[in-house]
Design a protein around this motif. Structure first.
Motif, PDB file in Angstrom:
ATOM      1  N   ALA A   1       0.822  -1.218   0.000  1.00  0.00           N
ATOM      2  CA  ALA A   1       0.000   0.000   0.000  1.00  0.00           C
ATOM      3  C   ALA A   1       0.849   1.259   0.000  1.00  0.00           C
ATOM      4  CB  ALA A   1      -0.921   0.009   1.226  1.00  0.00           C
ATOM      5  N   ALA A   2       2.169   1.096   0.127  1.00  0.00           N
ATOM      6  CA  ALA A   2       3.036   2.277   0.174  1.00  0.00           C
ATOM      7  C   ALA A   2       3.025   3.037  -1.154  1.00  0.00           C
ATOM      8  CB  ALA A   2       4.463   1.862   0.523  1.00  0.00           C
ATOM      9  N   ALA A   3       3.009   2.316  -2.272  1.00  0.00           N
ATOM     10  CA  ALA A   3       3.038   2.990  -3.580  1.00  0.00           C
ATOM     11  C   ALA A   3       1.792   3.843  -3.813  1.00  0.00           C
ATOM     12  CB  ALA A   3       3.211   1.966  -4.697  1.00  0.00           C
ATOM     13  N   PRO A   4       0.568   3.296  -3.594  1.00  0.00           N
ATOM     14  CA  PRO A   4      -0.610   4.166  -3.749  1.00  0.00           C
ATOM     15  C   PRO A   4      -0.612   5.360  -2.804  1.00  0.00           C
ATOM     16  CG  PRO A   4      -1.274   1.874  -3.752  1.00  0.00           C
ATOM     17  CD  PRO A   4       0.167   1.890  -3.359  1.00  0.00           C
ATOM     18  N   LEU A   5      -0.139   5.141  -1.576  1.00  0.00           N
ATOM     19  CA  LEU A   5      -0.106   6.254  -0.632  1.00  0.00           C
ATOM     20  C   LEU A   5       0.899   7.317  -1.069  1.00  0.00           C
ATOM     21  CD1 LEU A   5      -0.356   4.331   2.760  1.00  0.00           C
ATOM     22  CD2 LEU A   5      -2.125   5.682   1.638  1.00  0.00           C
ATOM     23  N   ALA A   6       2.022   6.893  -1.639  1.00  0.00           N
ATOM     24  CA  ALA A   6       2.989   7.867  -2.152  1.00  0.00           C
ATOM     25  C   ALA A   6       2.402   8.653  -3.323  1.00  0.00           C
ATOM     26  CB  ALA A   6       4.267   7.142  -2.584  1.00  0.00           C
ATOM     27  N   THR A   7       1.635   7.965  -4.169  1.00  0.00           N
ATOM     28  CA  THR A   7       0.976   8.676  -5.275  1.00  0.00           C
ATOM     29  C   THR A   7      -0.028   9.691  -4.759  1.00  0.00           C
ATOM     30  OG1 THR A   7       1.242   6.745  -6.690  1.00  0.00           O
ATOM     31  CG2 THR A   7      -0.388   8.371  -7.358  1.00  0.00           C
ATOM     32  N   ILE A   8      -0.786   9.294  -3.735  1.00  0.00           N
ATOM     33  CA  ILE A   8      -1.749  10.226  -3.139  1.00  0.00           C
ATOM     34  C   ILE A   8      -1.031  11.450  -2.598  1.00  0.00           C
ATOM     35  CG2 ILE A   8      -3.337  10.535  -1.197  1.00  0.00           C
ATOM     36  CD1 ILE A   8      -4.174   7.613  -1.581  1.00  0.00           C
ATOM     37  N   GLU A   9       0.094  11.233  -1.923  1.00  0.00           N
ATOM     38  CA  GLU A   9       0.859  12.350  -1.374  1.00  0.00           C
ATOM     39  C   GLU A   9       1.343  13.282  -2.488  1.00  0.00           C
ATOM     40  OE1 GLU A   9       4.867  13.174   1.331  1.00  0.00           O
ATOM     41  OE2 GLU A   9       4.348  11.147   0.663  1.00  0.00           O
ATOM     42  N   GLY A  10       1.896  12.692  -3.549  1.00  0.00           N
ATOM     43  CA  GLY A  10       2.400  13.519  -4.648  1.00  0.00           C
ATOM     44  C   GLY A  10       1.294  14.279  -5.362  1.00  0.00           C
ATOM     45  N   GLU A  11       0.167  13.576  -5.609  1.00  0.00           N
ATOM     46  CA  GLU A  11      -0.941  14.233  -6.295  1.00  0.00           C
ATOM     47  C   GLU A  11      -1.521  15.368  -5.461  1.00  0.00           C
ATOM     48  OE1 GLU A  11      -2.210  13.859  -9.286  1.00  0.00           O
ATOM     49  OE2 GLU A  11      -0.828  12.262  -9.900  1.00  0.00           O
ATOM     50  N   SER A  12      -1.623  15.161  -4.153  1.00  0.00           N
ATOM     51  CA  SER A  12      -2.188  16.207  -3.306  1.00  0.00           C
ATOM     52  C   SER A  12      -1.273  17.431  -3.265  1.00  0.00           C
ATOM     53  CB  SER A  12      -2.416  15.672  -1.888  1.00  0.00           C
ATOM     54  OG  SER A  12      -1.182  15.263  -1.304  1.00  0.00           O
TER      55      SER A  12
END
Length: 468
Positions: A275-286
């Protein structure tokens, strides 16, 4: 025939300004009236000096009036000019009444050259400065009638034409082709016609010139107000477009965040590490969404700030906004020969974020529109560059483009078209978009001829090859 007469009278009334409704007043009344006081005082002094000089060479030898009265009459004739612009018709009436009264009692005073100039200035000022044009026509008409009536009376009751001709020794001889009596009468008539006609027509032309200048000033002020209103409208249009772009940015990033959040939630139950990759994407997108929203909101300042962007092709529909990949399509609608060259790795153009691509597309669109409208160039070249490599450390712009850049450059070899000027709002919009994204712009003439518009915008971390 009646229509012709009405048209002729209407033109005459318009020339005299009878129904104009415009009052002529000095731009600085206090200063103008003060200058008139000095002018009138100067005429009084000149009239007194002229009277003394005339008396000194025997001009008043046959006059029985005392010397002090000659001086007084000369001064009284010139003094009313002190109020020539404050009360022009009153001054004219007083001066010409002085002429008639003094001309009947001490006529040699009225023939002094300084007073002749005074009578001319009084008539000129009355026509040029009278605010009530109907009253001006009546007073000036009465003054002219009185002057020519006085001349006729002088010839009839005075020495008479025959007596004057006899005094000149021309009773028994005829030096020219015209009878001496007729020639003397015609000569005096021409002098007086030129004198009064010059004063009246000169004053009226001066009045027309002043009215025309004020009309031009009013028109210039109206044009300035309309231009300011158009600029405000252009600003509002630009703000609406940026608001739509803001909506698209938020919708895009929120959609990505929602999808990645749902994926992370499912992965947490079975494989938390993945789940780290999706969470990193969420962080970058936000973070990217917040940065882009701040940039766009920064350009949504008030209309009264004075800037007025006006990019070409605002577009009011809800079709998908164009991007960097759509720049080549501008060549079809440019109205001139356009060469488009793309310098980028495969897929790099499509990976440019939509707001950056839209700003570069609008830049190219505005630049080509300016070439078509304001340049003699028949062709132009558009270069699109995308470099996703991080800037070198020795590059002065390394801090500005740490994750690469996207760029559009429009070149032409023409010259400014004579008589073609724009509002400048389009280039203001280009610079405003550049400021929104923190990029750089190079807009201006080329050293080798022609014009160049080059805009380089930074790419976010998500499009660089070292993206986590």
């Amino acid at each position: 025939m009646p229509q012709h007469r009405a048209s002729w009278t209407a033109r005459l009334a318009d020339w005299w300004g009878i129904d104009s409704g415009w009052d002529r007043v000095p731009a600085d009344p206090a200063r103008a009236y003060r200058n008139d006081l000095w002018l009138g005082a100067a005429f009084v002094v000149v009239s007194l000096v002229g009277a003394e000089l005339a008396r000194s060479f025997g001009y008043f030898e046959d006059e029985q009036a005392p010397t002090w009265l000659l001086y007084l009459l000369a001064a009284l004739g010139a003094a009313p000019l002190m109020w020539r612009r404050r009360f022009p018709l009153v001054v004219l009436s007083v001066v010409y009444l002085h002429f008639l009264v003094v001309g009947l009692t001490v006529p040699m005073v009225t023939i002094l050259v300084p007073l002749q100039v005074v009578y001319f200035v009084a008539l000129f000022s009355a026509v040029a400065w009278a605010r009530d044009r109907q009253a001006m026509a009546l007073v000036v008409g009465a003054a002219l009638l009185a002057m020519f009536g006085w001349l006729a009376w002088q010839f009839a009751v005075g020495a008479g034409i025959d007596g004057i001709v006899e005094q000149m020794g021309l009773a028994d001889e005829r030096p020219g082709l015209v009878d001496p009596g007729v020639a003397f009468t015609a000569y005096n008539l021409l002098i007086n016609l030129a004198y009064f006609y010059g004063a009246v027509v000169g004053g009226q032309l001066m009045w027309h010139g002043a009215r025309r200048r004020e009309q031009l000033q009013d028109q210039a002020a109206t044009i300035e107000r309309q231009t300011a209103e158009l600029q405000r409208q252009a600003v509002v249009t630009e703000r609406l477009r940026i608001a739509r772009e803001l909506h698209d940015v938020v919708a895009h990033h929120v959609s990505v965040i929602g999808i990645q959040a749902a994926a992370a939630r499912r992965m947490l139950a079975g494989d938390p590490a993945s789940a780290a990759a999706p969470l990193a994407t969420i962080e970058g997108e936000s973070r990217e969404a917040v940065a882009q929203m701040r940039g766009l909101l920064g350009t949504l300042r008030g209309v009264e700030d004075g800037d007025g962007p006006g990019d070409a092709g605002s577009g009011g529909g809800r079709a998908p906004e164009p991007g960097l990949a759509d720049v080549p399509s501008l060549a079809d609608d440019a109205g001139l020969d356009v060469e488009v060259r793309v310098v980028a790795e495969p897929g790099a153009v499509d990976a440019v974020p939509a707001p950056v691509g839209l700003s570069l597309y609008r830049t190219a669109q505005e630049a080509l529109s300016n070439v078509r409208k304001h340049s003699t160039a028949r062709s132009a070249r558009v270069v699109v560059r995308v470099d996703r490599r991080p800037a070198r450390r020795d590059d002065p712009s390394a801090d500005r483009f740490p994750h690469g850049f996207a760029e559009v450059e429009v070149l032409d070899d023409g010259r400014p078209r004579p008589g073609s000027t724009g509002t400048g709002l389009g280039l203001v919009g280009v610079r405003e978009r550049v400021a929104t994204h923190g990029g750089i712009a190079d807009v201006g003439p080329r050293a080798t001829g022609g014009y160049r518009v080059r805009v380089r915008l930074p790419l976010p971390r998500s499009t660089s090859p070292d993206r986590p």
